[in-house]
Design an enzyme around this catalytic site. Structure first.
Site, PDB file in Angstrom:
ATOM      1  N   ASP A 256      41.773  35.927  38.348  1.00 34.57           N
ATOM      2  CA  ASP A 256      41.101  36.269  39.986  1.00 34.57           C
ATOM      3  C   ASP A 256      39.560  36.102  39.937  1.00 34.57           C
ATOM      4  OD1 ASP A 256      42.783  36.508  41.666  1.00 34.57           O
ATOM      5  OD2 ASP A 256      42.571  38.785  41.621  1.00 34.57           O
TER       6      ASP A 256
ATOM      7  N   ASP B  34      40.294  37.557  33.927  1.00 35.87           N
ATOM      8  CA  ASP B  34      41.852  37.245  34.252  1.00 35.87           C
ATOM      9  C   ASP B  34      41.506  36.229  35.550  1.00 35.87           C
ATOM     10  OD1 ASP B  34      40.231  38.456  36.467  1.00 35.87           O
ATOM     11  OD2 ASP B  34      42.035  40.174  37.072  1.00 35.87           O
TER      12      ASP B  34
ATOM     13  N   GLU C 224      32.608  41.830  40.552  1.00 33.45           N
ATOM     14  CA  GLU C 224      33.566  41.584  41.798  1.00 33.45           C
ATOM     15  C   GLU C 224      34.191  43.200  41.895  1.00 33.45           C
ATOM     16  OE1 GLU C 224      36.289  39.868  38.616  1.00 33.45           O
ATOM     17  OE2 GLU C 224      38.268  39.489  40.013  1.00 33.45           O
TER      18      GLU C 224
ATOM     19  N   ASP D  57      36.060  39.887  35.948  1.00 35.99           N
ATOM     20  CA  ASP D  57      36.895  40.269  34.978  1.00 35.99           C
ATOM     21  C   ASP D  57      37.185  39.175  34.860  1.00 35.99           C
ATOM     22  OD1 ASP D  57      36.986  43.064  36.436  1.00 35.99           O
ATOM     23  OD2 ASP D  57      38.578  42.051  37.107  1.00 35.99           O
TER      24      ASP D  57
END
Ligand code: 0RA
Length: 638
Positions: free
Chosen positions: A506, A504, A429, A502
């Site tokens: 997103d 997180d 990403e 990641d």
């Protein structure tokens, strides 16, 4: 020693030796009997016992099963069936229950030939559970009494005793898996509960309870509507074309067939098939009989009622199945399981039986319910048009890519090896993490494809629209298999496709999106075991020159203790970008140190469900979901 040459007078001893050897064989080579000794094999122990209780229910003697995870990690399975026989077996001179517990497939119903299914067991008998348990206790309520016997690692440590009186009947088995055999003996509530829910759906009316004394969690599953409720459950967050699933139930030549069908306004096909309660993931004769009949019934109805534009028009199977959710459950006497994971039904006689039952009943249903029939046909005709448009669009892209000298996307940093068995593709990403990964990788066998921006919202897009999205195009051409009708697993350019996102919100979002894409358009890739999720560390702990990485909260605490708490610097990684290339290689990409998780179809189904909630048309479930999962979404374990 040749047992057969002995006189019949001491046949008991010979049998005893054979019995012993039987269970020793299970302990020596457990994987042969339960598929594996990992978490999957561990949970199969419970399923094996529960299957016996379900058999009692199917024979009409049992309607209640309780599975309890005890505080000491043992599990109890209780049913109100007939109870395992306790009388002394004439030939073996032992109580029936002892034979059942110490002989491989002993006794009446255990005579059925064992067949192995996807990495696991089914019908191999509770003796296998006994053999692989540190200890096992059985209590039987029968003949007005309660009987009890205990075993350790498969061997009786008490005789069968009477320990009380009761008017009830049933079997209660408690066992602690042997930690010398299993990699882990920690039962997972969610794994057990989803299988028990599935069994309750597949066997209407049986009440199955799950109680976890470690956490206090519990669930009760009882679905009087059976498969109809199963389909409603699968579609619970989707928009459906008609409220009540179509239900078919019939029996022909010892083959029992049950089907529930409901169309959604979506584009994906979701058919789950089961044979004797086993998920036949690879399909087989029952599935092809069903598909054939469905296509024929819909086409016949359309033609008869003048719904097609021309005489020679016909809908394809894919047209008819667009947006279809169906569960097909067959119960058959001698299933033949084939295929890589032994989950494809091979019995040829079943194809015709399922085909004729489906065609007859569905045609009848269409005649009696013209409004619903019309909705199904309209949807299929629309799908046909879209497919035609998609085919034309694909022709164009195919020609275009032929014109460009290489069809590989520009942003792909490919590896040197052209052997797909060695080659890995990291889907990363963002451009900055992509840059680090390119520096970090072992170029010989690791390729990097950075994906930028919000990838297309696949749920709302159709195939033709999707093909115009640059990110998706790059992904498809890098992988090489094509999609939809064109998909061919043999053209996969990598046998390991690793999603590296990641830790997180997103990242979780993109992961769900990609999993959903793979689930819907390249499902075979998941089934082949080619799709993985990278596990970047959550924390870096350093003290002086010593550096440790932690991949879970628990590991962080452990490593903190290891380093001695004082003077330890803890860094929480929120994104891959916070690691330099060396760290990224060491922690996440180096095959000899990293941990990657293979995506299963179950993971992908879960992602698909989440995706429907997060991005689908219905607003309410999404709001509910985000409210409920706002915190954990960061650490979604999919
Ligand atoms: C052998 C024969 C019969 C029942 C069972 C085994 C049996 C096994 C298990 C395992 C868990 N629950 C179970 N319930 C029953 C037939 C008994 C009869 O004919 O009375």
């Amino acid at each position: 020693m040749d047992g057969k040459s002995r006189g019949s007078s001491d046949s008991y001893d010979v049998d005893a030796i054979q019995v012993l050897e039987g269970l020793e064989a299970v302990r020596k080579n457990p994987a042969m009997y339960i598929g594996s000794t990992d978490e999957r094999g561990l949970h199969h122990l419970i399923y094996e016992v529960v299957d016996n209780s379900i058999d009692e229910a199917l024979a009409g003697y049992c309607d209640h099963i309780i599975v309890t995870i005890n505080r000491d990690g043992s599990v109890t399975i209780e049913d109100n069936g007939r109870g395992i026989p306790v009388s002394i077996h004439k030939k073996y001179k032992k109580p029936g229950v002892e034979l059942v517990m110490t002989t491989l497939h002993a006794g009446g119903k255990f005579d059925k030939v064992a067949y192995k299914v996807s990495g696991g067991l089914h019908g191999v008998g509770v003796s296998v559970v006994n053999a692989l348990s540190r200890w096992l206790e059985v209590r039987i309520k029968r003949e007005g009494k309660i009987f009890y016997q205990r075993y350790e690692r498969g061997k009786p440590t008490t005789p069968l005793k009477i320990i009380g009186k009761t008017e009830e009947r049933g079997t209660i088995i408690t066992f602690l898996p042997d930690d010398e055999i299993f990699e882990t003996i920690d039962f997972d509530y969610d794994i057990i509960s989803s299988r028990l829910r599935e069994l309750a759906f597949l066997n209407a009316g049986i009440r199955i309870e799950l109680i976890d004394h470690r956490s206090g969690k519990m669930d009760i599953f009882k679905y009087d509507g059976g498969l109809v409720e199963f389909v409603k459950y699968i579609n619970r967050n989707k928009k459906v074309l008609y409220d009540d699933p179509i239900f078919i139930k019939s029996k022909k030549e010892d083959v029992e067939v049950e089907i529930a069908i409901q169309h959604t306004d979506g584009f994906t096909e979701n058919i789950f098939t089961f044979v004797n309660n086993i998920n036949t993931r690879e399909g087989g004769t029952h599935l092809s009989g069903f598909k054939g009949a469905l296509t024929r019934a819909v086409n016949d109805y359309g033609r008869k009622n003048g719904l097609f534009e021309s005489e020679d028009f016909s809908l394809s199977g894919e047209d008819v199945r667009e947006g279809l959710t169906a569960v097909l459950s067959c119960k058959i006497p001698n299933p033949q399981f084939e295929g890589q994971t032994k989950t494809r039904l091979g019995n040829s006689e079943v194809r015709g039986i399922v085909e004729s039952i489906t065609y007859e009943r569905l045609s009848e249903f269409f005649e009696e319910n013209p409004v619903i029939a019309r909705k199904i046909l309209d949807k299929a005709i629309l799908a046909n048009r879209a497919r035609e448009a998609a085919r034309r669009a694909r022709e164009i892209t195919r020609r275009k890519s032929l014109l460009e000298s290489s069809s590989l996307p520009g942003k792909l940093a490919d590896c040197t090896s052209k052997d797909p068995r060695m080659a890995e593709l990291f889907i990363v990403e963002g451009d900055s993490a992509g840059g680090s990964a390119k520096q970090a990788r072992d170029k010989r066998f690791q390729a990097i494809l950075p994906l930028r921006g919000k990838i297309l919202n696949v749920e709302k897009a159709r195939m033709d629209k999707m093909l115009k999205n640059e990110e998706i195009l790059a992904l498809i051409s890098a992988i090489g298999t094509g999609i939809g009708d064109d998909f061919d697993i043999r053209n996969a350019r990598y046998h390991r496709i690793i999603l590296m996102t990641d830790a997180d919100v997103d990242g979780a979002h993109i992961r769900i999106l990609l999993l959903t894409f793979f689930f819907r358009y390249m499902r075979e890739l998941i089934e082949a075991g080619y799709l993985y999720i990278a596990q970047p560390p959550l924390y870096k702990l350093s003290k002086g020159k010593r550096v440790e990485y932690a991949y879970t909260e628990k590991e962080k605490e452990e490593k903190l203790k290891l380093l001695g708490e004082k003077g330890v610097t803890i860094q929480r990684y929120k994104g891959l970008g916070e690691m330099n290339p060396e760290q990224l290689w060491e922690t996440t990409m180096n095959p000899s140190k990293r941990k990657i998780i293979r995506v299963t179809i179950e993971d992908a189904i879960k992602a698909d469900e989440l995706f429907t909630i997060l991005m689908g048309e219905k607003v309410e479930p999404r709001r509910e979901f985000i409210k409920e999962h706002a915190k954990e979404v960061i650490n979604l374990d999919i």
